[in-house]
Design a protein around this motif. Structure first.
Motif, PDB file in Angstrom:
ATOM      1  N   LYS A  13       9.575  -2.855  -5.291  1.00 62.76           N
ATOM      2  CA  LYS A  13      10.480  -1.741  -5.023  1.00 62.76           C
ATOM      3  C   LYS A  13      10.534  -1.513  -3.520  1.00 62.76           C
ATOM      4  O   LYS A  13       9.504  -1.280  -2.880  1.00 62.76           O
ATOM      5  N   GLY A  14      11.724  -1.583  -2.970  1.00 65.89           N
ATOM      6  CA  GLY A  14      11.928  -1.412  -1.540  1.00 65.89           C
ATOM      7  C   GLY A  14      13.403  -1.497  -1.254  1.00 65.89           C
ATOM      8  O   GLY A  14      14.220  -1.560  -2.188  1.00 65.89           O
ATOM      9  N   CYS A  26       7.968  -7.392   5.627  1.00 63.96           N
ATOM     10  CA  CYS A  26       7.681  -6.557   4.462  1.00 63.96           C
ATOM     11  C   CYS A  26       7.828  -5.081   4.813  1.00 63.96           C
ATOM     12  O   CYS A  26       8.407  -4.297   4.059  1.00 63.96           O
ATOM     13  N   GLN A  27       7.316  -4.721   5.976  1.00 61.10           N
ATOM     14  CA  GLN A  27       7.321  -3.321   6.395  1.00 61.10           C
ATOM     15  C   GLN A  27       8.736  -2.760   6.492  1.00 61.10           C
ATOM     16  O   GLN A  27       8.981  -1.597   6.166  1.00 61.10           O
ATOM     17  N   LYS A  28       9.680  -3.596   6.914  1.00 55.08           N
ATOM     18  CA  LYS A  28      11.077  -3.154   7.020  1.00 55.08           C
ATOM     19  C   LYS A  28      11.632  -2.757   5.655  1.00 55.08           C
ATOM     20  O   LYS A  28      12.495  -1.890   5.559  1.00 55.08           O
ATOM     21  N   GLN A  29      11.148  -3.418   4.608  1.00 53.51           N
ATOM     22  CA  GLN A  29      11.664  -3.152   3.266  1.00 53.51           C
ATOM     23  C   GLN A  29      11.028  -1.923   2.615  1.00 53.51           C
ATOM     24  O   GLN A  29      11.610  -1.335   1.699  1.00 53.51           O
ATOM     25  N   ILE A  30       9.857  -1.522   3.068  1.00 52.31           N
ATOM     26  CA  ILE A  30       9.162  -0.406   2.435  1.00 52.31           C
ATOM     27  C   ILE A  30       9.164   0.875   3.266  1.00 52.31           C
ATOM     28  O   ILE A  30       8.881   1.949   2.755  1.00 52.31           O
ATOM     29  N   LYS A  31       9.498   0.734   4.552  1.00 50.36           N
ATOM     30  CA  LYS A  31       9.492   1.896   5.444  1.00 50.36           C
ATOM     31  C   LYS A  31      10.521   2.923   4.993  1.00 50.36           C
ATOM     32  O   LYS A  31      11.682   2.588   4.746  1.00 50.36           O
ATOM     33  N   ALA A  32      10.079   4.161   4.853  1.00 51.53           N
ATOM     34  CA  ALA A  32      10.946   5.281   4.457  1.00 51.53           C
ATOM     35  C   ALA A  32      11.520   5.099   3.054  1.00 51.53           C
ATOM     36  O   ALA A  32      12.521   5.719   2.703  1.00 51.53           O
ATOM     37  N   PHE A  33      10.887   4.241   2.238  1.00 50.88           N
ATOM     38  CA  PHE A  33      11.330   4.051   0.859  1.00 50.88           C
ATOM     39  C   PHE A  33      10.302   4.713  -0.060  1.00 50.88           C
ATOM     40  O   PHE A  33       9.169   4.248  -0.176  1.00 50.88           O
ATOM     41  N   LYS A  34      10.687   5.811  -0.689  1.00 52.65           N
ATOM     42  CA  LYS A  34       9.784   6.563  -1.544  1.00 52.65           C
ATOM     43  C   LYS A  34       9.413   5.748  -2.781  1.00 52.65           C
ATOM     44  O   LYS A  34      10.274   5.219  -3.469  1.00 52.65           O
TER      45      LYS A  34
END
Length: 212
Positions: A13-14, A26-34
């Motif tokens: 999930k991202g 990876c961090q770009k896909q999960i940053k600010a993603f609840k």
């Protein structure tokens, strides 16, 4: 800290689910993603298998660290907060290298270097300790210095970065830093006490980059 090998990051999930080859991607896909769901794997095969399954199938299977006994914890005690902690992070082996120092009491970052191309974790840990020693000496500080790398601490004692990393056009800057660090150790004396950070008792070192 152990050398970071190539990791494969599965994002269930991202912003865009998939398999990514670096923490930065990876961090770009999960940053600010609840509610982001992601785990790293040591092989592409394992990552592909996991991506086809459910995230919950894996979170309960991550190995748990062996807990220390009460007697062991009492013997180790608590970390000295009148200190700085240093750590390094590498995306791949070799890969992009960063290192930093943090004031343990306040949690404030006091220095950070990188990224440098084609480095290893042990090299980063070595450079981080030398940078920390120089930083403390310049300020005439009595603080102790924590590192979680026994290998790097051993290199400091010998005043030599005993890396097997191959020198290439990509990491010329890094090898120049190593040379400067070794020279600093040979021409400078210091009173700073270097102490091994007890991860099993205290958790991750305060300077950790959080990229496990």
């Amino acid at each position: 800290m152990a050398v970071n090998k190539q990791k494969y990051y599965v994002v269930w999930k991202g912003h865009k689910p998939g398999i990514y080859l670096s923490w930065e991607a990876c961090q770009k896909q999960i940053k600010a993603f609840k509610g982001a769901q992601y785990i790293s794997f040591d092989s592409e095969e394992a990552a592909k298998k996991a991506f086809g399954r459910n995230y919950k199938d894996y979170i309960s299977k991550k190995p748990k660290k062996k807990s220390l006994t009460r007697e062991q914890l009492l013997k180790i005690g608590q970390p000295n907060t009148n200190s700085i902690a240093v750590d390094a992070a590498v995306g791949g082996n070799p890969g992009k290298l960063e290192y930093r120092g943090v004031d343990v009491k306040s949690g404030k970052q006091i220095f950070k270097q990188g990224p440098f191309e084609s480095g290893t974790n042990n090299v980063g840990e070595f450079l981080a300790i030398v940078h920390g020693l120089a930083w403390l000496k310049k300020r005439k500080s009595s603080q102790i210095l924590y590192s979680d790398s026994r290998t790097a601490i051993g290199w400091i004692k010998k005043k030599h970065c005993n890396t097997k990393l191959e020198r290439t056009a990509l990491n010329e800057e890094l090898f120049d830093l190593i040379k400067r660090a070794e020279h600093w150790l040979k021409i400078n004396s210091y009173s700073t006490v270097i102490v091994k950070w007890e991860t099993a008792a205290w958790g991750e070192i305060p300077a950790d980059f959080g990229r496990k």
